[in-house]
Each structure stands twice: as C-alpha cells, then as structure tokens.
Design an enzyme around this catalytic site. Structure first.
Site, short mmCIF file in Angstrom:
data_model
loop_
_atom_site.label_atom_id
_atom_site.label_comp_id
_atom_site.label_asym_id
_atom_site.label_seq_id
_atom_site.Cartn_x
_atom_site.Cartn_y
_atom_site.Cartn_z
N MET A 89 0.82 -1.21 0.00
CA MET A 89 0.00 0.00 0.00
C MET A 89 0.86 1.27 0.00
O MET A 89 0.75 2.12 0.89
CB MET A 89 -0.94 -0.01 1.21
CG MET A 89 -1.84 -1.24 1.28
SD MET A 89 -2.83 -1.46 -0.19
CE MET A 89 -4.09 -0.23 0.11
N HIS A 108 -4.96 -5.29 -8.36
CA HIS A 108 -5.82 -4.19 -7.93
C HIS A 108 -7.27 -4.69 -7.89
O HIS A 108 -7.76 -5.23 -8.89
CB HIS A 108 -5.69 -3.00 -8.87
CG HIS A 108 -6.58 -1.87 -8.48
ND1 HIS A 108 -6.24 -1.00 -7.45
CD2 HIS A 108 -7.79 -1.49 -8.92
CE1 HIS A 108 -7.24 -0.13 -7.30
NE2 HIS A 108 -8.18 -0.39 -8.18
N LEU A 143 -0.39 5.34 -11.67
CA LEU A 143 -0.97 4.55 -10.58
C LEU A 143 -2.16 3.72 -11.07
O LEU A 143 -3.11 4.28 -11.64
CB LEU A 143 -1.41 5.49 -9.45
CG LEU A 143 -1.97 4.81 -8.20
CD1 LEU A 143 -0.91 4.05 -7.44
CD2 LEU A 143 -2.64 5.83 -7.29
C1 GRF Z 1 -5.96 -7.24 -1.98
O1 GRF Z 1 -7.34 -7.09 -1.95
C2 GRF Z 1 -5.36 -6.60 -3.19
O2 GRF Z 1 -6.21 -6.61 -4.29
C3 GRF Z 1 -5.14 -5.19 -2.73
O3 GRF Z 1 -4.77 -5.32 -1.39
C4 GRF Z 1 -5.30 -6.51 -0.85
C5 GRF Z 1 -4.20 -7.31 -0.24
O4 GRF Z 1 -4.65 -8.41 0.47
N1 GRF Z 1 -4.17 -4.54 -3.58
P1 GRF Z 1 -3.61 -9.46 1.06
O5 GRF Z 1 -2.59 -8.69 1.90
O6 GRF Z 1 -2.96 -10.17 -0.10
O7 GRF Z 1 -4.43 -10.38 1.90
#
Ligand code: GRF
Length: 203
Positions: A89, A108, A143
C-alpha cells in the site's frame, strides 16, 4: 525464476503464491518477502514457509524518494526476475517503477480501468454496478494504470456490503495472481512496447 513479494498487510495473496509453489503448480523461487509495515500477518506467513522476510518501515525515511531507493537496494540484493506487489500500500516513485518496468506486477481489486485507487468495493456498490472484480497488471509510472494481464469478474448481489464483496473478489485474486506469475515465470507473459503480450499475442 526468482520472485520478491512486497506486502503491507495480511498477505493472503502471498499465501496463494506460497501454496502454488508448495504444490508444485508455480515454478518459481520465492526469494524474499518485504513489508513496509512491521508485525503484519504476511511476515508470519513468509517465516512459516522459510522465506527470508524483511521489514523496511517507510516511517523511518525522510521522504518517498529515500524510501524507494532503499527499497530498490533491498529488493535488488535478492536479484529477482520479477517483483510482485501483493497488497503493498505505497505509491511508488517513477524512478522505482522505471527500474522494474516489465518485471513488476500488481493486483488491484477492481475491473480496471474502473475504480482506480482506494475503497474500490464500496465504490462499486455505490455506483450500482452489477459486477466487480480484480485485475493483475504490469506496473508503470501511472498509478493502477499499467497494461492489464488478467481480470476476474464477480457478481454484486443485492445484500452485499464492502466486506462480503471483498471476500468474493479475494477468492478470485488467489486464483489469478498465481496464474499470472506462472505465465511470467514460464516466459509466456511479457510487457512489450507498453502492452501485455501473452504467448505471443498482445492482450
Ligand atoms: C488485496 O485485496 C489486493 O487486491 C489489494 O490489497 C489486498 C491485499 O490483500 N491490492 P492481502 O494482503 O494479499 O491479503
């Protein structure tokens, strides 16, 4: 092929990759997992699977440029063929995205180009969409804007809230992300002239 996975949280997508490697379906070596947040569940998943796990806390760096440079150095110390963003993130500098151009994937939770950015599940519900989903794409400087590799689509039901919808989408994430990584590992997937190419065909 050597893969470095970047996470910030629970790491359920990381787990899907680990499972794929352990069942022999995914022919890669998970060389390292790097998290920008300490203490997250994804780090435990990595340790349990005997994958080197590092924390590089962005809060310890003066600015985005300095953090991204340190992260590049850390990633490159593992000499990966592919970098996989799995719930990482952080917005990335263009220096970073350029460095890994054509060898970095992101997942995403939307049917891109719809709903770039955050809170995608709630936004899809609010927009009265009949369907929602998830996209794996190559990462470029834009992005959530790089060329798509594979998408999965799920229905939105009348009683859905963001969390029930997220769960339905995540089940598909855990199918399509290992698939995309497998394609790349087997040299079936490439980014050429800014486009995704699968088995010689532009997508
Ligand atoms: C997922 O929903 C992905 O699409 C988003 O962040 C979330 C990560 O989940 N980018 P995790 O950490 O893999 O459980």
């Amino acid at each position: 092929k050597r893969v470095v996975v970047l996470i910030s949280g629970s790491g359920s997508n990381l787990q899907a990759l680990i499972d794929g490697v352990q069942t022999g379906e995914l022919p890669v070596e998970l060389a390292a997992v790097i998290s920008n947040r300490p203490g997250v569940l994804g780090l435990e998943r990595a340790s349990k699977a005997n994958i080197p796990a590092d924390v590089l806390d962005h809060k310890a760096f003066a600015d985005r440029e300095t953090f991204d440079r340190a992260l590049m150095e850390k990633i490159d110390s593992y000499q990966p063929d592919l970098v996989v963003l799995a719930g990482f993130m952080r917005i990335l500098t263009s220096e970073f995205t350029q460095h890994y151009l054509g060898r970095m994937l992101n997942i995403h939770p939307s049917l891109l180009p719809k709903f770039q950015g955050l809170h995608t599940h709630q936004r899809a519900i609010d927009a009265c969409e009949s369907h929602h989903g998830v996209t794996v794409h190559f990462v470029t400087a834009e992005l959530d804007g790089g060329p798509a590799v594979v998408q999965a689509c799920v229905p939105i039901f009348a009683g859905d809230d963001a969390s029930s919808l997220a769960k339905r989408v995540q089940r598909q994430e855990h199918v399509i992300y290992p698939l995309a990584v497998k394609w790349f590992a087997e040299d079936d997937l490439r980014m050429i002239d800014g486009k995704s190419v699968l088995k010689g065909e532009p997508l």
